[in-house]
Design an enzyme around this catalytic site. Structure first.
Site, PDB file in Angstrom:
ATOM      1  N   THR A   1       7.379  62.607  57.107  1.00 61.58           N
ATOM      2  CA  THR A   1       6.697  61.916  55.870  1.00 61.58           C
ATOM      3  C   THR A   1       7.487  60.608  55.578  1.00 61.58           C
ATOM      4  O   THR A   1       6.956  59.590  55.176  1.00 61.58           O
ATOM      5  CB  THR A   1       6.342  62.532  54.897  1.00 61.58           C
ATOM      6  OG1 THR A   1       7.787  63.181  54.265  1.00 61.58           O
ATOM      7  CG2 THR A   1       5.390  63.705  55.320  1.00 61.58           C
TER       8      THR A   1
ATOM      9  N   PRO B   1       5.682  51.072  50.975  1.00 58.39           N
ATOM     10  CA  PRO B   1       4.133  50.891  51.431  1.00 58.39           C
ATOM     11  C   PRO B   1       4.278  51.169  52.993  1.00 58.39           C
ATOM     12  O   PRO B   1       3.108  51.542  53.485  1.00 58.39           O
ATOM     13  CB  PRO B   1       4.397  49.400  51.434  1.00 58.39           C
ATOM     14  CG  PRO B   1       5.274  48.894  50.502  1.00 58.39           C
ATOM     15  CD  PRO B   1       6.258  50.116  50.369  1.00 58.39           C
ATOM     16  N   LYS B   2       5.246  51.294  53.670  1.00 62.34           N
ATOM     17  CA  LYS B   2       5.422  51.403  55.066  1.00 62.34           C
ATOM     18  C   LYS B   2       5.258  52.869  55.250  1.00 62.34           C
ATOM     19  O   LYS B   2       4.270  53.331  56.173  1.00 62.34           O
ATOM     20  CB  LYS B   2       6.801  50.960  55.704  1.00 62.34           C
ATOM     21  CG  LYS B   2       6.792  50.818  57.144  1.00 62.34           C
ATOM     22  CD  LYS B   2       8.008  50.597  57.622  1.00 62.34           C
ATOM     23  CE  LYS B   2       8.237  49.130  57.936  1.00 62.34           C
ATOM     24  NZ  LYS B   2       9.618  48.854  58.597  1.00 62.34           N
TER      25      LYS B   2
ATOM     26  N   GLU C   1      -2.096  64.121  51.448  1.00 71.34           N
ATOM     27  CA  GLU C   1      -3.223  64.855  51.728  1.00 71.34           C
ATOM     28  C   GLU C   1      -4.476  64.029  51.527  1.00 71.34           C
ATOM     29  O   GLU C   1      -5.509  64.445  52.278  1.00 71.34           O
ATOM     30  CB  GLU C   1      -3.138  66.242  51.331  1.00 71.34           C
ATOM     31  CG  GLU C   1      -2.318  67.326  51.893  1.00 71.34           C
ATOM     32  CD  GLU C   1      -1.786  68.477  50.952  1.00 71.34           C
ATOM     33  OE1 GLU C   1      -2.416  69.404  51.337  1.00 71.34           O
ATOM     34  OE2 GLU C   1      -0.925  68.321  50.384  1.00 71.34           O
TER      35      GLU C   1
END
Lengths: 326, 695
Positions: free
Chosen positions: B463, B588-589, B661
């Site tokens: 993540t 943001p990436k 999610e």
């Protein structure tokens, strides 16, 4: 995985000799299907005879105006070949519709023809399957068969042949060059593959030791107007739900000749000869295309969960014929 | 301590371990190879219910290199476990086809595999029942559902309100069983030595694996070390220890050698959890201008006979829309099936498919634009608990999405846009996911060389957790990220909650901030830096226990454009836009990857994913990536995720809500609604396969 020996055949003759000498041996091409089946325990060869150097990789124009494709030619090279793209576009489209770039780089033309069905039961040795254990039964009939055959199947097997390439080759009427213990011969497509009958363990008419050495495409000038349309559940890397390969020779609104083969419907790439003869000389109209499709599909005996393939094939066949005609 | 820092939270820092990963230096669980290593291949039951009477191991033991065949007769004993999935090889019972009944251990993977295949198992089989049906006599009301939610909820008189409503939608939706397919399979290398057990494990939570394995092998947790430096995806399937890690530890103990075990892809369809199939009835009652008077959402799902897992399918309905009369329920039936578990947004994903499809049906029934319908039913406070929302920007997401997507010109008529032989349609659906936070500990250390080390047993499952914690720590320490080393993925570090429930950043980040704050305080008190450096620690248990009462949720809106081939029924998603309001976005990436990853998985849910239960044999049939379809690159054509600024002071020191999610929630409904708009065909049972659209 069962331990196995690996041998590399230098030429076709020694390859055939190696197989006839060792009954539990199998030929190895790109291995993109066979190695999976070995991991699953479905294929258990004691010896792998690598034939990627024994057979040719070359794709060359033949004397009769056709094309001779070495059995070891990679699928990627076949699809990219300028003659294939221009004179037999449906073959290039069929090959590119299959698998993924990486797999096509490995897969050979000979191996592609001999890949096995992807029926779930065939791939699970903990379950019965007349193809992997003759006489054990076919659970697909009562179980999962959405992707399986609607025509030409038998009580012992409803598997489909998974190849896209073979559908185009069947439509084109390719000849398969075979070298066996008794010498060399050619087997015409679609005659290489066989219907399951009561021997579903046999996918093809090849005898033990037979080696595919090349595939020859006939000169078929009107095949430059041909198309392969594959219907699939996702946009890439999925076997055909159904597919059609069509070449159309039409002039002044009349069908002079055509070639049609269907994929995802049978144990073999299904050459639609009834539809072809119905169309020869007929007006190139949607009505005639529909009539021809219905004639071919009259023999379909779908199972409850794949009955949708009958209207699907009809729709796609009419669509592709109409597109080629216009 | 430097004071030149700017805020790094909010910047697109590259993954701090990116170079390690792309150069292959990052080592995943299976890549650890201690000396004397042996390989384990598990053996699965080939009956769906019954007992293993005997296993003939003679042939297997003669295979060169085979060290042991372990099954319930000779397996080391484990302490009893709450989760019977963990009691591996402890009894003769078979609860589902594919359950582990033995393991072969050998010098090589190949020999172990051949040994596993050569076992002859004598079963006493029993009739099995693996079919979920709405009228199953075994359906019951579980005591609570996953994540601790109440099983049912009821407010007002929903039945009377439904009866009285001038506009009604009453529809049943179903979703299939779906399986997580992370790129990296579940894998463990287990090694016992004098100090206890070391596990290199592909897990979403090293601390939980340590606690569970210590209990099973009756050891203090200090004697178990779990290392999960890098994890190649989990989606919930690695969220809690399951049979494979226990089997690896048990096998290593039995053969007194380190053992390596990776779960083959095909076995994952039985032993590593899956999303339960659901049958959901949704009833919506509204007045003529679309204001909801009643919402009823009832879900039916399955679990195995050995472990209750009741997914919280209808819980998002409790917070989505205002309505005075409402009811949500969950009923479960225990079947002879593998044990379901977490899969990205368990509950929310299938539940919101049903609710948001029903909202689309209501919009059509009322003749109101579906964006407008949702805006009209926006609640002032949590409609069931009455608590204020800490922040809620669903309306802003819908409006921003409508603007970006070009929604304003939409003609609502279904089946009216034929381009060539393709019918085009657009659809919208809302997304939501709770903003959870769990207690965690962390330490922060100022090293003698002036660099910082932050330690926490967090996990980066792909993540970007390591990266965002680096940013959070840098800001809290008023330094730059290149001066901070964040150590995670090891149970020897301060214990932390798992990477699950989209709560990693909020939970770990809070602990990291508190530890860094404590360190800064120490530094300011101590004057000169001691030669050993300085270290501070934090535990967020009290802070989180004492947090104010708010209803905390992220929201979003998803817009889809689909094309459906009229001759073949093939549906392809032409455009997908997600607009999210999820607190402050740390990076943001990596955030964009999470959002579009979730949306891609939602697209996959809408069109492809479906685990097929074989009724005769009782297992999931399509057990590989050729047969179990997930979206391929060619299926994802134009995908965009954006977010709106959301300043929420009631969350955590960073102001973040989870983003792992929410991207999957609502996507399938947006696509199904677009398919209806394109074709006029309402698909209420996923996936939207071509045969369902063929006419």
């Amino acid at each position: 995985m069962k331990p196995f020996d690996y041998q590399r055949a230098a030429d076709t003759r020694s390859a055939v000799a190696a197989l006839s000498r060792q009954p539990e041996a199998m030929y190895l091409g790109g291995g993109t299907n066979l190695v999976d089946l070995m991991r699953l325990g479905v294929a258990t060869p004691a010896v792998l005879v690598d034939v990627t150097r024994a057979t040719s990789e070359a794709i060359e124009e033949s004397s009769g105006g056709g094309l001779l494709i070495g059995a070891a030619a990679r699928n990627s090279d076949l699809a990219a070949h300028p003659v294939v793209r221009h004179r037999y576009p449906m073959l290039a489209q069929a090959v590119l519709a299959g698998a993924s770039g990486q797999i096509r780089n490995m897969a050979t033309v000979g191996g592609n023809l001999l890949q096995r069905t992807r029926c779930s039961y065939f791939q699970d040795i903990a379950k019965p399957c007349n193809k992997h254990r003759p006489g054990s039964g076919c659970p697909a009939r009562e179980g999962d068969h959405r992707n399986l055959a609607i025509i030409g199947h038998s009580s012992s097997c409803v598997a489909t042949h998974p190849s896209d390439m073979a559908v185009a080759l069947a439509a084109l009427g390719a000849s398969v060059h075979v070298e066996g213990v008794e010498g060399t011969r050619t087997v015409p497509m679609p005659g290489l593959h066989r219907l399951p009958g009561d021997e579903p363990e046999r996918d093809t008419v090849l005898e033990p030791g037979d080696l595919i050495t090349a595939v020859e495409l006939p000169a078929l000038p009107y095949a430059s107007r041909s198309r392969y349309r594959k219907v699939r559940d996702r946009a890439s890397f999925a076997f055909a739900v159904v597919s059609v390969a069509v070449a159309l020779d039409e002039a002044d609104g009349v069908v002079r000749d055509c070639r049609i083969a269907l994929g995802g419907v049978a144990h073999v790439p299904w050459r639609a000869t009834l539809a072809e003869s119905a169309l020869r000389g007929a007006p190139a109209t949607a009505e005639e295309f529909t009539r021809a499709a219905d004639l071919e599909l009259a023999g379909a005996r779908p199972l409850p969960d794949n009955a949708f393939k009958v209207p699907l094939v009809r729709n796609v066949l009419v669509r592709v014929l109409s597109e080629l005609a216009s | 301590m430097t004071t030149t820092a700017r805020p790094y939270v909010g910047t697109a820092l590259d993954r701090v371990e990116g170079m390690e990963k792309v150069t292959g230096r990052a080592r995943y669980a299976y890549e650890h190879s201690p000396d004397e290593l042996a390989y384990a291949v598990p053996v699965q039951a080939s009956i769906a219910r019954g007992e293993v009477r005997a296993i003939d191991v003679q042939a297997a033991l003669t295979i060169p290199g085979v060290i042991a065949i372990i099954w319930h007769r000779n397996a080391p004993r484990l302490a009893p476990a709450d989760n019977a999935e963990l009691s591996v090889l402890q009894s003769a019972r078979v609860a589902y086809r594919g359950q582990y009944i033995a393991v072969a251990v050998a010098e090589t993977l190949q020999a172990a595999g051949e040994a596993a295949r050569s076992l002859s198992v004598d079963y006493a089989g029993e009739p099995h029942d693996t079919e979920l049906r709405a009228d199953h006599p075994g359906l019951y009301r579980p005591e609570k559902v996953n994540a601790g939610y109440p099983t049912d909820s009821e407010h007002g008189d929903p039945d009377a309100a439904m009866e009285a409503a001038p506009i009604r939608v009453d529809a049943t939706y179903s979703t299939p069983a779906e399986h997580n397919n992370p790129m990296e399979p579940h894998a463990t290398v287990a090694r016992w030595d004098a100090d206890g057990l070391t596990l290199y494990d592909s897990t979403q939570g090293a601390s939980a694996v340590r606690a569970t394995l210590a209990a099973l092998f009756t050891m203090p947790p200090a004697n178990v070390r779990v290392i999960a430096s890098h994890v190649g995806g989990g989606f919930g399937s690695k969220g809690q220890p399951l049979a494979p890690v226990v089997l690896a530890a048990l096998a290593a103990k039995h053969v007194t050698r380190p053992v390596k075990l990776a779960v083959p892809r095909q076995q994952m369809f039985a032993v590593t959890g899956y999303r339960t199939p659901t049958i959901q009835r949704v009833r919506l009652g509204a007045d003529v201008d679309g204001r909801l008077t009643a919402i009823v959402h009832e879900a039916i799902e399955q679990c195995s006979t050995i472990r209750e897992f009741a997914e919280q399918t209808t819980t998002p309905t409790r917070i989505m829309y205002a309505a005075p009369n409402r009811r949500t329920t969950h009923r479960v039936v225990k079947l002879d099936v593998p044990t379901p578990s977490w899969m990205r947004a368990p509950g929310e994903a299938p539940g919101m498919f049903a609710l948001e499809s029903a909202m689309d049906e209501l919009a059509i029934a009322c003749g109101i634009d579906p964006v407008e319908l949702r805006v009209r039913n926006e609640p002032d406070a949590d409609p069931e608990s009455g608590e204020p929302f800490s922040s809620r920007n669903l309306v802003a997401c819908l409006r921003e999405g409508a603007r970006r997507f070009g929604w304003a010109d939409r003609d609502p008529t279904p089946g009216a846009r034929l381009v060539g032989r393709t019918l085009i349609g657009t659809g919208v659906a809302a997304s939501t996911y709770p903003a959870y936070r769990s207690p965690s500990q962390a330490s922060a250390r100022l090293e003698p060389d002036g660099r910082y080390t932050v330690r926490i047993a967090a996990t980066d499952i792909g993540t970007g957790a390591r990266t965002v914690l680096t940013q959070i720590a840098a800001d809290a320490l008023r330094t730059s990220p290149d001066r901070v080393t964040v150590e995670i993925g090891d149970s020897a570090l301060p214990p932390a909650t798992l990477a699950g429930g989209s709560m990693g950043t909020a939970s770990w980040g809070t602990a990291v901030v508190r530890a860094c704050e404590a360190l800064r305080e120490q530094v300011s008190r101590s004057g000169d830096l001691p030669s050993a450096g300085l270290e501070a620690a934090a535990d967020t248990k009290e802070e989180i226990g004492a947090q104010e009462r708010f209803s905390r949720h992220a929201f979003g809106a998803q817009f889809a454009e689909v094309g459906v081939d009229v001759d073949t029924g093939e549906a392809r998603v032409l455009r997908l836009l997600g607009v999210f309001a999820a607190g402050r976005i740390v990076n943001p990436k990596t955030a964009r990857s999470q959002f579009i990853g979730g949306m891609t998985m939602g697209l996959s849910t809408a069109l492809f994913e479906e685990s097929l239960m074989d009724r005769e044999f009782g297992d999931y049939l399509n057990r590989d990536l050729a047969q179990y379809h997930v979206a391929a690159c060619a299926d994802v054509r134009d995908i965009e995720a954006v977010w709106i600024e959301e300043d929420d002071p009631h969350l955590n020191p960073m102001g973040t809500k989870g983003i792992g999610e929410i991207g999957i929630v609502g996507t399938a409904a947006a696509i199904a609604n677009a398919v209806h708009h394109a074709t006029g065909i309402r698909i209420r049972d996923l996936p939207i396969r071509l045969d369902k659209l063929l006419r």
